[in-house]
Design a protein around this motif. Structure first.
Motif, PDB file in Angstrom:
ATOM      1  N   GLN A  22     -15.418  13.830  26.460  1.00  0.00           N
ATOM      2  CA  GLN A  22     -14.477  13.227  26.758  1.00  0.00           C
ATOM      3  C   GLN A  22     -14.577  12.209  27.937  1.00  0.00           C
ATOM      4  OE1 GLN A  22     -11.900  16.678  27.908  1.00  0.00           O
ATOM      5  NE2 GLN A  22     -10.561  16.424  25.953  1.00  0.00           N
ATOM      6  N   TYR A  23     -15.416  12.498  28.884  1.00  0.00           N
ATOM      7  CA  TYR A  23     -15.824  11.401  29.742  1.00  0.00           C
ATOM      8  C   TYR A  23     -16.418  10.205  29.194  1.00  0.00           C
ATOM      9  CZ  TYR A  23     -18.213   9.263  33.684  1.00  0.00           C
ATOM     10  OH  TYR A  23     -18.415   8.345  34.846  1.00  0.00           O
ATOM     11  N   LEU A  24     -17.508  10.376  28.311  1.00  0.00           N
ATOM     12  CA  LEU A  24     -18.114   9.185  27.312  1.00  0.00           C
ATOM     13  C   LEU A  24     -17.000   8.380  26.660  1.00  0.00           C
ATOM     14  CD1 LEU A  24     -21.426  10.805  26.050  1.00  0.00           C
ATOM     15  CD2 LEU A  24     -20.926   9.562  28.123  1.00  0.00           C
ATOM     16  N   ASP A  25     -15.976   9.417  25.906  1.00  0.00           N
ATOM     17  CA  ASP A  25     -14.927   8.543  25.357  1.00  0.00           C
ATOM     18  C   ASP A  25     -14.328   7.558  26.157  1.00  0.00           C
ATOM     19  OD1 ASP A  25     -15.517   9.842  22.851  1.00  0.00           O
ATOM     20  OD2 ASP A  25     -14.113  11.412  23.161  1.00  0.00           O
ATOM     21  N   LEU A  26     -14.131   7.905  27.269  1.00  0.00           N
ATOM     22  CA  LEU A  26     -13.214   7.141  28.463  1.00  0.00           C
ATOM     23  C   LEU A  26     -14.249   6.006  28.815  1.00  0.00           C
ATOM     24  CD1 LEU A  26     -10.932   6.605  30.478  1.00  0.00           C
ATOM     25  CD2 LEU A  26     -12.284   8.141  32.158  1.00  0.00           C
ATOM     26  N   VAL A  27     -15.227   6.093  29.112  1.00  0.00           N
ATOM     27  CA  VAL A  27     -16.310   5.206  29.535  1.00  0.00           C
ATOM     28  C   VAL A  27     -16.311   3.911  28.272  1.00  0.00           C
ATOM     29  CG1 VAL A  27     -18.787   4.579  29.805  1.00  0.00           C
ATOM     30  CG2 VAL A  27     -17.896   6.420  31.259  1.00  0.00           C
ATOM     31  N   HIS A  28     -16.389   4.667  27.133  1.00  0.00           N
ATOM     32  CA  HIS A  28     -16.509   3.549  26.110  1.00  0.00           C
ATOM     33  C   HIS A  28     -15.329   2.795  25.831  1.00  0.00           C
ATOM     34  CE1 HIS A  28     -19.776   6.368  24.174  1.00  0.00           C
ATOM     35  NE2 HIS A  28     -20.281   5.416  25.112  1.00  0.00           N
ATOM     36  N   SER A  29     -14.226   3.087  26.616  1.00  0.00           N
ATOM     37  CA  SER A  29     -12.965   2.430  26.064  1.00  0.00           C
ATOM     38  C   SER A  29     -12.619   1.443  27.243  1.00  0.00           C
ATOM     39  CB  SER A  29     -11.871   3.474  26.296  1.00  0.00           C
ATOM     40  OG  SER A  29     -11.630   3.920  27.658  1.00  0.00           O
ATOM     41  N   LEU A  30     -13.353   1.487  28.351  1.00  0.00           N
ATOM     42  CA  LEU A  30     -13.504   0.322  29.319  1.00  0.00           C
ATOM     43  C   LEU A  30     -14.006  -0.918  28.889  1.00  0.00           C
ATOM     44  CD1 LEU A  30     -13.718   2.270  32.533  1.00  0.00           C
ATOM     45  CD2 LEU A  30     -11.883   2.025  31.392  1.00  0.00           C
ATOM     46  N   PRO A  31     -13.361  -2.146  29.100  1.00  0.00           N
ATOM     47  CA  PRO A  31     -13.747  -3.543  28.617  1.00  0.00           C
ATOM     48  C   PRO A  31     -15.269  -3.698  29.256  1.00  0.00           C
ATOM     49  CG  PRO A  31     -11.764  -3.478  29.006  1.00  0.00           C
ATOM     50  CD  PRO A  31     -11.995  -2.148  29.352  1.00  0.00           C
ATOM     51  N   PHE A  32     -15.595  -3.193  30.658  1.00  0.00           N
ATOM     52  CA  PHE A  32     -16.704  -3.534  31.202  1.00  0.00           C
ATOM     53  C   PHE A  32     -18.031  -3.120  30.392  1.00  0.00           C
ATOM     54  CE2 PHE A  32     -20.062  -2.098  33.949  1.00  0.00           C
ATOM     55  CZ  PHE A  32     -20.662  -2.922  34.406  1.00  0.00           C
TER      56      PHE A  32
END
Length: 270
Positions: A22-32
């Protein structure tokens, strides 16, 4: 609960492996991170038919994207030390036109012959290894002559939060950095490339800035870090409570600030 600082080195034994997915999913959602990932793909300079290796493929998002670049005539492999991550990766790649291969493998000991891949990529993975120089040398071994190595890593010595009382924040941020197997990896990748014999080395700094405390809590795992810092006697509960209150107030007044610098490093095997 393991923090994300230390837990990625042993996801399957943390007791809450799904939280790391889930953490990686969040990271992948950020424009940066999306922008940095796209740039890292470009730096690999892949063409259809090439072979590419993703070190620490996690949930497989990047491996799937790389497979789309090299096409059905190419060869894409993603490796990870976590069976949980590999299950998520295979699930994410189910409907991929160019199906990548996923393997349980350790970056210290890559199960491939010398000179196998046109490109090798690692994204925020080397920080979780104890010997970045050895891993990068192993990555170079499996890269073909004239092939490209692209690594994107943070330097946790650059991590900042505002507002902060200097001694308390310094103690907690150092504690976080030291919880990561190679917290200063960002500043060492350039030297590790040279040590491995890579040439034409290009270093591009990229700074993540987050001004929303809710997002920062998740990305930087602040709550778990504060809890562990108190448990380890790094700071007192009173000091943490006061700092958290200051962070919340700053966020309320749109004055909260956090940042972390990453380095995108490209090199060619001669």
């Amino acid at each position: 609960m393991d923090s994300f600082a230390s837990g990625f080195a042993r996801v399957d034994t943390t007791g809450d492996a799904h939280s790391f997915v889930q953490y990686l999913d969040l990271v992948h959602s950020l424009p940066f991170f999306q922008e940095c990932k796209t740039l890292s793909y470009e730096r690999l300079a892949l063409t259809p038919g090439d072979s590419v290796l993703e070190i620490g493929c996690g949930n497989g998002v990047d491996t799937k994207n790389l497979a789309g670049i090299v096409g059905a005539s190419g060869n894409t492999v993603g490796i990870d030390i976590s069976a949980t991550m590999l299950d998520a990766a295979r699930d994410n790649a189910k409907n991929s036109v160019s199906s990548p291969e996923f393997m349980l493998c350790d970056g210290h000991h890559l199960a491939f012959p010398d000179d196998t891949f046109n490109g090798v990529r690692a994204d925020r993975v080397i920080q979780h290894t104890r010997d970045p120089f050895a891993v990068i040398k192993e990555i170079t071994r499996v890269t073909k002559p004239s092939g490209t190595v692209v690594i994107f890593e943070p330097d946790w010595g650059t991590f900042s939060l505002w507002p902060s009382e200097r001694e308390v924040s310094r103690s907690i941020l150092n504690f976080w950095c030291d919880s990561i197997p190679s917290g200063w990896v960002g500043r060492s990748v350039y030297a590790a490339y040279g040590n491995a014999g890579l040439t034409e080395i290009c270093v591009e700094p990229k700074t993540l800035i987050i001004t929303d405390l809710t997002i920062a809590r998740k990305i930087f795992d602040l709550d778990t870090t504060f809890t562990h810092a108190v448990q380890e006697g790094i700071v007192s509960q009173e000091a943490v409570t006061q700092w958290e209150e200051a962070l919340v107030q700053a966020d309320h007044h749109m004055q909260f600030f956090s940042s972390l610098t990453f380095f995108l490093v490209t090199g060619i095997k001669s």
